[in-house]
Motif scaffolding. Sequence first.
Motif, PDB file in Angstrom:
ATOM      1  N   TRP A 152       0.818  -1.064   0.023  1.00 41.79           N
ATOM      2  CA  TRP A 152       0.010   0.013   0.191  1.00 41.79           C
ATOM      3  C   TRP A 152       0.722   1.235  -0.165  1.00 41.79           C
ATOM      4  O   TRP A 152       1.859   1.323   0.739  1.00 41.79           O
ATOM      5  CB  TRP A 152      -0.891  -0.070   1.354  1.00 41.79           C
ATOM      6  N   VAL A 153       0.498   2.369  -0.809  1.00 40.09           N
ATOM      7  CA  VAL A 153       1.467   3.480  -0.858  1.00 40.09           C
ATOM      8  C   VAL A 153       0.917   4.346   0.258  1.00 40.09           C
ATOM      9  O   VAL A 153       1.441   4.810   1.216  1.00 40.09           O
ATOM     10  CB  VAL A 153       1.302   4.311  -2.004  1.00 40.09           C
ATOM     11  N   GLY A 154      -0.604   4.330   0.458  1.00 41.81           N
ATOM     12  CA  GLY A 154      -1.203   4.957   1.577  1.00 41.81           C
ATOM     13  C   GLY A 154      -2.568   4.349   1.514  1.00 41.81           C
ATOM     14  O   GLY A 154      -3.184   3.535   0.748  1.00 41.81           O
ATOM     15  N   ALA A 155      -3.250   4.569   2.760  1.00 38.57           N
ATOM     16  CA  ALA A 155      -4.718   4.201   3.001  1.00 38.57           C
ATOM     17  C   ALA A 155      -5.420   5.003   3.738  1.00 38.57           C
ATOM     18  O   ALA A 155      -4.989   6.284   4.188  1.00 38.57           O
ATOM     19  CB  ALA A 155      -4.705   2.803   3.916  1.00 38.57           C
TER      20      ALA A 155
ATOM     21  N   PHE B 187       7.278   2.428  -2.980  1.00 38.09           N
ATOM     22  CA  PHE B 187       6.646   3.377  -3.707  1.00 38.09           C
ATOM     23  C   PHE B 187       7.289   4.601  -3.305  1.00 38.09           C
ATOM     24  O   PHE B 187       7.870   4.726  -2.105  1.00 38.09           O
ATOM     25  CB  PHE B 187       5.164   3.503  -3.813  1.00 38.09           C
ATOM     26  N   ASP B 188       8.042   5.242  -4.351  1.00 34.27           N
ATOM     27  CA  ASP B 188       8.542   6.658  -4.319  1.00 34.27           C
ATOM     28  C   ASP B 188       7.526   7.708  -4.398  1.00 34.27           C
ATOM     29  O   ASP B 188       7.294   8.025  -5.706  1.00 34.27           O
ATOM     30  CB  ASP B 188       9.757   6.941  -5.195  1.00 34.27           C
ATOM     31  N   ARG B 193       6.777   6.454  -8.939  1.00 34.51           N
ATOM     32  CA  ARG B 193       7.094   5.352  -9.390  1.00 34.51           C
ATOM     33  C   ARG B 193       7.454   4.270  -8.269  1.00 34.51           C
ATOM     34  O   ARG B 193       7.875   4.575  -7.463  1.00 34.51           O
ATOM     35  CB  ARG B 193       8.232   5.471 -10.277  1.00 34.51           C
ATOM     36  N   SER B 194       7.359   2.946  -8.693  1.00 39.12           N
ATOM     37  CA  SER B 194       7.832   1.902  -7.808  1.00 39.12           C
ATOM     38  C   SER B 194       9.230   1.602  -8.050  1.00 39.12           C
ATOM     39  O   SER B 194       9.497   1.817  -9.191  1.00 39.12           O
ATOM     40  CB  SER B 194       7.020   0.667  -8.085  1.00 39.12           C
ATOM     41  N   VAL B 195       9.876   1.534  -7.061  1.00 41.56           N
ATOM     42  CA  VAL B 195      11.261   1.205  -7.002  1.00 41.56           C
ATOM     43  C   VAL B 195      11.820  -0.129  -6.231  1.00 41.56           C
ATOM     44  O   VAL B 195      11.128  -0.336  -5.260  1.00 41.56           O
ATOM     45  CB  VAL B 195      12.365   2.458  -6.638  1.00 41.56           C
TER      46      VAL B 195
END
Lengths: 253, 474
Positions: A152-155, B187-188, B193-195
Motif C-alpha cells: 500500500w502506498v497510502g490508506a 513506492f517513491d 514510481r515503484s522502485v
Amino acid sequence: MTAPSLKAALAAAAEQWAARPEAVQPVRIEAAFAAPIGGPASSPLSLEGVLQWLVLDAAASAAGYPGPFEACAAEPVDAAAEVPLPLARAVEADVAVWMVSDAEPVGAPARGAVRWVRKRADIEAVSRGATKVVINTGATKSLNMAIPATLWVGARWHALADPDRLRALLRRAGALGSQRAGGLGHVVGWRVLPGDRPDAWRLRPDGTPARRLPVAIRDDARALGAEAAVVRASAPMWLPTGRVLCALPRQGV
Amino acid sequence: MIKLKSSEIAYQFARVLRAAMQAGRPAMGSRWDRASGELSGCLPALASAAPTSAVFFASVCQRFGIDPASADGGRPVVVWDDGSPVPFFSVLARLPWLQLRAVIRQSPATFAAYATTFCKREDEAALLGPEIFEPFDTEEAPAAPFDLAGFTPPDRLSSVIVLESPLAHGADVSGSNVVGFRREARFDPLTGRSVDLPFVSGNSIRGLWRDLLAYDLCALTGVAPAELDREVGNAIFAGGAIDAGATMGAVDVGVRRAVRDLSPAWALLGGVVHNELMEGRLLVSDAVLVCRESAWLVAPALGYQGDARDLAASLPPADACTVIRQATRKNHADIPQRDGGSTQMIFHTEALETGCRLAHYVGLRALAGVPSVVRSALRRAIDLSAQAGCLGAKNAAGFGLVRWGAYGGGSAVDALPSADEYLAHVAARRDDLRAWLTGALRPGAAQAADAPPPSTGGKRGKSKAAPAATQEAA
C-alpha cells in the motif's frame, strides 16, 4: 494502593479516549506506508483493532497486568463494548458498530508482495544433553517462510470521530498488519482531515458497504450489492464468538 | 533517444546476448550444459553493479570467457537485421541502460534460456521472435506523486547506520553463484514510481538484538550457552516454538507475568516459552538505504527539515550504491586431495558500498510507554550492537562493519535510559535467572494451582501434555 480492576481501568480510560459527543465530526484518516503490510491483498485493513489494542493495553497496565492477553484471561471483558475508542457508534440491525470504514488505497493501487522471514535455532543453546540437534523438524526447525503482504502506498479510512483524541492515539500506532514487529507495515505518518460525507464510514460512493455492516437478512445485503456472511462486526475480528450476519465490503485491491 | 518499449529493449538485448553466448559456446566445453542456470543467476547482480550497458555486457562476457570483439571467428559479435550485420556495441548503444537493467530483473531466466537454447536457423523467426518479450510491457503509468504534507509521524526513535565495509544481506532469490542484495518494491511518492529499494529487514535486526541480549544474559549470569535448558535456550535465542502437546486455548497469567518480570529482555522482544506465546513491545523497522529513491523516508532520521525533493537530488540513486565482491575457495596447495581432483569455487556477493548509510527506526508499543527497565534492556541491546559493530551477513569475511548511530527523537515516554537499570536488575535477580536459564526454575510455578487443568486422552500430543502438567502439580 491496589491496582483497579480491568473494568474500572477501562471506565477510567473512557474519560481520556472515548469520543466526546461535542467533538465528533466526519473525518478522513490517512496513513502513508514505507513498507508492505503483512497480510493478503484480500484482507481488509481495519483500524479498530489497532486502536482497541492500544487502549486495552493501557488499561491492562493500569490494572497491574503485563499486557492485554493476561488482563483479559484473568478478567474477561467484551472488548467491542467495553474498550472506549475516539469513534462514534451506530446500531445496525440491533448490533453496535464503530463508525469507521475499512481502508481504501490512496496514492497508487495496492498490489501483492511477499516478505521472506527466516528463523534458525542457535545450535549451542539447544544442545544440552543432546547428541544431535534436529533442524528440519520440531521446535528447532529452521524456517524460511513466505509472508503474503500487500504494498500500500497510502490508506484512507472514513469515520465519525473525535479528531484530537484520534490523533493522539494514532501517534502510538507505528505499524499495521502482521509481522509488524519485524518491519512490515511501517507507517510513515498519519493525518486526520475533515471528512466530506457523513455516511462515508458506512457506504462507498457506489453504494456498497465500506465496512462489515450487520444486516437482519441476506436480502438486505443484496440490496446493498454485497455478499453476506456470519462474521464479527467489530474488533477483535479474530474472536470466534459474537459473530453476526453482515453485508461484506468488496475485498481485494 | 527514441523511447523504446520494454519488450523491444528486452528483444534487442536478448539477441545480442544470444549472439555472444553462441559465439563463445565452442570454447566452453562442458560448462555449456550449465550455462543457462549460471547466466540466469548472474545477470541481475552484474546488472546491479554495472554503471553502463557496455560495462555490464563486458562483465557478462568476461564471466564466460568470451571476448565480444573477436568471439565470432575473430570478428566482433553481431546480430543480423535484414541481412546486415549490426555489431554488439551498436545494439547496446540504442538501449537505455536504466530501462534495460529493470527489464533484466523482470525475468533473467528468460534471457538466459533465450541465449542458450538450441534452435535451427529456419525456426529462429518462429521460436525466437520479438513476441516472446511482449509480457515485458507491464509498466504501470506513474501514479500521481503522493503529497506527504501534513502527515504526523508516529512516535519512534531513529538512527543512521554508516557502513565501514561492504554490507551483505542476501536477496530472497539468488541464482547460480551470485548472491544478490536484498531489495523490495517500494513506492517513491516524490516520483510516483515503484522502485526496488535495498534494505536490511527489521526481522534480521530483531534477531541480531535477540542474540546479543541472550549471549549477554548468559555472560552476566555465568551460564554457558551449552548449559541452557533447551526450551529456554531456544526461546531466548530464537523466540521459541509452540510444542506439540501444548495445552491450547488457555493463558497462564502467572507464568506470563513471572517471565516478563524476571527478564526485561523477554518483555521487550516476546516469543514462546513454557507454551505461552507472548508479544513483545519492540517494533523494529527495516533499515533502508539512504538514497535518492528513499529520501522522503530517511529525511527524519537524517534530521533533514527541508524539501525532500532537494534531499533526493543530493543523494545517489540506489543502483549506484552496490558493488560485487568476488571470493574464491581453493584447495590448499600442500594438502593432497582425494581422487586427485582440484576443487575451486568462485562466488560473488552483491553488497552495499562502504560509506553508504542506512536509516533505521524503532518504536515501542504501548500507549503510555513501557516500563523503564524494559527500555533499559533496549538500550543494552543497542549498546551491544554498537560495540559489536556488525550487521548483515558474512561478518567473518569482512562484510558488514558498521558504525551504529545513537537512537534519538520520539516521544518523551520512549526515551531510553542508560543500560545500568537493566544490568542492575539482572544482578539483583541473578540467582533466579540462572535457575530459569538452566531449567531449575519455571517462573510462575507457584501459581500451578491456578493453571488450566491438563487435558486427558485425545489425539495429537494431548496425552503428552497430561504427564508434564501432572509432574508440575506434584
